[in-house]
Design an enzyme around this catalytic site. Structure first.
Site, PDB file in Angstrom:
ATOM      1  N   GLY A 174       0.801  -1.216   0.000  1.00 27.75           N
ATOM      2  CA  GLY A 174       0.000   0.000   0.000  1.00 27.75           C
ATOM      3  C   GLY A 174       0.836   1.269   0.000  1.00 27.75           C
ATOM      4  CG  ASP A 175      -0.610   4.437   2.322  1.00 32.63           C
ATOM      5  OD1 ASP A 175      -0.653   3.246   2.700  1.00 32.63           O
ATOM      6  OD2 ASP A 175      -1.025   5.376   3.023  1.00 32.63           O
ATOM      7  CB  THR A 177       4.327  -1.022   0.635  1.00 34.66           C
ATOM      8  OG1 THR A 177       3.659  -1.631   1.727  1.00 34.66           O
ATOM      9  CG2 THR A 177       5.309  -1.985   0.023  1.00 34.66           C
ATOM     10  CB  ILE A 204      -8.664  -3.355  -0.116  1.00 33.91           C
ATOM     11  CG1 ILE A 204      -9.739  -4.349  -0.525  1.00 33.91           C
ATOM     12  CG2 ILE A 204      -9.052  -2.605   1.126  1.00 33.91           C
ATOM     13  CD1 ILE A 204      -9.853  -5.537   0.402  1.00 33.91           C
ATOM     14  CG  ASP A 205      -9.475   1.539   1.732  1.00 35.05           C
ATOM     15  OD1 ASP A 205     -10.162   0.521   1.864  1.00 35.05           O
ATOM     16  OD2 ASP A 205      -8.922   2.118   2.687  1.00 35.05           O
ATOM     17  N   GLY A 249     -12.464   1.569   4.260  1.00 34.94           N
ATOM     18  CA  GLY A 249     -12.455   2.928   3.726  1.00 34.94           C
ATOM     19  C   GLY A 249     -12.003   3.855   4.834  1.00 34.94           C
ATOM     20  CD  GLU A 304     -11.389   0.866   7.792  1.00 35.32           C
ATOM     21  OE1 GLU A 304     -11.023   0.280   8.816  1.00 35.32           O
ATOM     22  OE2 GLU A 304     -10.946   0.590   6.663  1.00 35.32           O
ATOM     23  CB  ILE A 357     -15.034 -12.143   5.646  1.00 31.17           C
ATOM     24  CG1 ILE A 357     -15.242 -12.805   7.009  1.00 31.17           C
ATOM     25  CG2 ILE A 357     -15.538 -13.033   4.516  1.00 31.17           C
ATOM     26  CD1 ILE A 357     -16.689 -13.012   7.387  1.00 31.17           C
ATOM     27  CB  ILE A 358     -13.975  -7.887   2.604  1.00 29.11           C
ATOM     28  CG1 ILE A 358     -15.496  -7.934   2.739  1.00 29.11           C
ATOM     29  CG2 ILE A 358     -13.573  -7.122   1.347  1.00 29.11           C
ATOM     30  CD1 ILE A 358     -16.168  -6.582   2.872  1.00 29.11           C
TER      31      ILE A 358
HETATM   32  P1  ATP Z   1      -1.979  -0.964   3.805  1.00 27.99           P
HETATM   33  O1  ATP Z   1      -2.229   0.484   4.020  1.00 27.99           O
HETATM   34  O2  ATP Z   1      -2.772  -1.517   2.688  1.00 27.99           O
HETATM   35  O3  ATP Z   1      -2.065  -1.795   5.004  1.00 27.99           O
HETATM   36  P2  ATP Z   1       0.772  -0.196   3.603  1.00 27.99           P
HETATM   37  O4  ATP Z   1       1.809  -0.553   2.605  1.00 27.99           O
HETATM   38  O5  ATP Z   1       0.399   1.238   3.667  1.00 27.99           O
HETATM   39  O6  ATP Z   1      -0.451  -1.138   3.286  1.00 27.99           O
HETATM   40  P3  ATP Z   1       2.176  -0.043   6.120  1.00 27.99           P
HETATM   41  O7  ATP Z   1       2.211  -1.024   7.239  1.00 27.99           O
HETATM   42  O8  ATP Z   1       1.783   1.362   6.414  1.00 27.99           O
HETATM   43  O9  ATP Z   1       1.220  -0.703   5.028  1.00 27.99           O
HETATM   44  O10 ATP Z   1       3.615   0.004   5.422  1.00 27.99           O
HETATM   45  C1  ATP Z   1       4.272  -1.169   4.918  1.00 27.99           C
HETATM   46  C2  ATP Z   1       5.742  -1.148   5.219  1.00 27.99           C
HETATM   47  O11 ATP Z   1       6.338   0.039   4.681  1.00 27.99           O
HETATM   48  C3  ATP Z   1       6.008  -1.149   6.715  1.00 27.99           C
HETATM   49  O12 ATP Z   1       7.041  -2.054   6.979  1.00 27.99           O
HETATM   50  C4  ATP Z   1       6.378   0.306   6.993  1.00 27.99           C
HETATM   51  O13 ATP Z   1       7.228   0.464   8.087  1.00 27.99           O
HETATM   52  C5  ATP Z   1       7.063   0.740   5.715  1.00 27.99           C
HETATM   53  N1  ATP Z   1       6.959   2.195   5.524  1.00 27.99           N
HETATM   54  C6  ATP Z   1       5.838   2.949   5.644  1.00 27.99           C
HETATM   55  N2  ATP Z   1       6.103   4.261   5.416  1.00 27.99           N
HETATM   56  C7  ATP Z   1       7.425   4.346   5.147  1.00 27.99           C
HETATM   57  C8  ATP Z   1       8.332   5.435   4.826  1.00 27.99           C
HETATM   58  N3  ATP Z   1       7.898   6.690   4.737  1.00 27.99           N
HETATM   59  N4  ATP Z   1       9.633   5.128   4.637  1.00 27.99           N
HETATM   60  C9  ATP Z   1      10.086   3.858   4.729  1.00 27.99           C
HETATM   61  N5  ATP Z   1       9.301   2.799   5.032  1.00 27.99           N
HETATM   62  C10 ATP Z   1       7.991   3.021   5.233  1.00 27.99           C
HETATM   63 MG    MG Z   2      -1.412   2.225   4.268  1.00 26.42          MG
END
Ligand code: ATP
Ligand code: MG
Length: 436
Positions: A174-175, A177, A204-205, A249, A304, A357-358
């Site tokens: 996600g964002d 990541t 997913i959003d 969401g 949410e 579940i989703i």
């Molecule tokens: P979702 O929002 O769908 O759950 P996501 O990718 O936003 O997915 P996060 O847990 O926020 O999920 O981030 C995923 C990984 O990226 C984590 O290991 C987090 O520490 C790392 N990460 C998030 N923001 C940063 C950043 N600005 N710089 C480096 N690593 C980051």
């Molecule tokens: Mg995220």
């Protein structure tokens, strides 16, 4: 087209160097890099523009005739991070199949448990991914590689990529990541290494700037409609019945809105983009009361992240620093109970939260097709030496987008649009907010 007052977003894609190696692919339609995709983006797609359009060039996704990497000498790795979403395994499978069968790449490594998998102190093994061991993974939800949250040092991640001699890293997440992927690209560039980093955005959003569609969204909407159907049965099964469904969401109500269009029985839709009040003649509680007295039942869908201003600002965060949302459905349920009790009216409420579940179901056919495209195009991009980018659908085309644009801004529901008007027509909720 009026000249824009806003800065034109830079859609240039970085490359590791000139592509000189002939591709082993026999493909009738190689991408001509000199002919970009020219797309008119609207204010809804470029959230920051107010009722403007902008003509932008995008790099087209697809196979190139010349490659940067020599396929038999190329080593790839895949990591999956963040929350679950239908289709992650489909993307993994597509990357592995494309790499092996079409490019003849011999090694694709699976990094276990998100970014932690790079860090030696956690002690996770690598999982070598082969056509054989990924052949049926799309039948299952989740990610076969595992995921995690929490920050990891980009320096340690690049150390690990160097130790493994990885040339291409595919990052699914996600964002957060995608921000992590940007940090990895910066570290790779600082060390002047030639490692391609390609993102496959997962949310997913469906709330990523520029991106028309993220994988898993369609499946999520489909699964959400089942929960709404159940809540409707519950609501209509008793006099003065209320069905309350919580949907994903956090910041944007796309799933809730789309599921509402798919299940027009929804009477009230609450999304983060549209604030509401509980109290007063024009408040939500009186609107629900009017609906119940008028029709005997009510079906409410609540994203949410709706009504955040009504909750105490939560200071709690998860391991990645994301704010933990307050419980808007819990508050709504309490307020409805209190409201109907105070007015001596009967009310029978059933609450359904299908979120987990989703998230965990396998992708539906439409998402599978899309995940297949994403995996294939991610490999094409990497082999051509592209880096610091994501593959995605923009409007109806598959394209490359710089990581910076993906992480810069979120996409929200435009509540001043024909789409939102249709959603509101489907619920008819406005009628009940006005005292009759
Ligand atoms: P979702 O929002 O769908 O759950 P996501 O990718 O936003 O997915 P996060 O847990 O926020 O999920 O981030 C995923 C990984 O990226 C984590 O290991 C987090 O520490 C790392 N990460 C998030 N923001 C940063 C950043 N600005 N710089 C480096 N690593 C980051
Ligand atoms: Mg995220």
């Amino acid at each position: 087209m009026a000249k824009s007052r806003h800065a034109v977003p830079d859609t240039t894609i970085r490359t590791l160097g000139p592509a000189k190696i002939g591709t082993p692919l026999r493909h009738p339609r190689y991408v001509d890099e000199t002919r970009p995709l020219k797309l008119v983006m609207t204010s809804e797609e470029l959230c920051e523009l107010d009722n403007e359009t902008m003509l932008l060039d995008f790099e087209k996704a697809g196979p190139r005739e010349k490659l940067y990497f020599d396929p038999p000498k190329t080593k790839c790795a895949i990591v999956t991070c963040g929350g679950l979403c239908p289709g992650i395994n489909d993307v993994i499978r597509a990357i592995v199949m494309e790499s092996h069968y079409h490019y003849g790449i011999r090694t694709v490594l699976g990094i276990r448990n998100g970014l932690r998998g790079f860090i030696p102190k956690y002690g996770y093994d690598l999982k070598e991914l082969t056509p054989q061991n990924v052949s049926s993974i799309h039948q299952f939800g989740g990610t076969i590689l595992g995921s995690s949250r929490g920050p990891q040092d980009p320096g340690e991640i690049v150390d690990s990529l160097e130790r493994m001699n990885v040339n291409v890293l595919f990052v699914i997440g996600g964002d957060g990541t995608m921000r992590a992927a940007s940090a990895i690209v910066d570290e790779v560039e600082r060390r002047r290494r030639k490692i391609a980093v390609i993102g496959i955005p997962k949310t997913i959003d469906n709330d990523i700037n520029f991106i028309t569609r993220t994988f898993g969204f369609d499946t999520a909407v489909e699964k959400a409609t089942e929960a709404i159907q159940c809540a409707h049965v519950e609501a209509t099964g008793m006099d003065m019945g209320i069905g309350l469904v919580k949907l994903m969401g956090r910041e944007a109500g796309f799933i809730a809105a789309q599921a509402t269009l798919a299940m027009q029985e929804v009477n009230f839709l609450l999304v983060p983009e549209e604030p509401f009040a509980f109290d007063g003649e024009r408040g939500l509680l009186m609107a629900i009361e009017r609906r119940l007295l008028h029709r005997g039942h009510a079906l409410i869908v609540c994203a949410e992240g709706a009504g955040r201003d009504l909750l105490e600002e939560s200071r709690r965060t998860d391991a990645s620093g994301n704010v933990r949302l307050g419980d808007i459905c819990g508050l709504l349920a309490d307020r409805m109970k209190a409201h109907f009790a105070a007015r001596n009216l009967e009310m029978n409420m059933k609450f359904i939260d299908p979120s987990y579940i989703i998230r965990s179901v396998p992708a539906n056919a439409g998402d599978r097709v899309y995940c297949g495209f994403l995996g294939q195009h991610a490999v094409h991009a990497a082999m051509a030496g592209k880096t610091g980018m994501v593959v995605t659908q923009i409007k109806t085309s598959m394209a490359h987008l710089p990581l910076e644009l993906v992480t810069s801004k979120r996409r929200y529901l435009n509540t001043d649009s024909d789409y939102w008007s249709s959603v509101m027509e489907a619920t008819g909720q406005q009628n009940y907010f006005i005292a009759q």
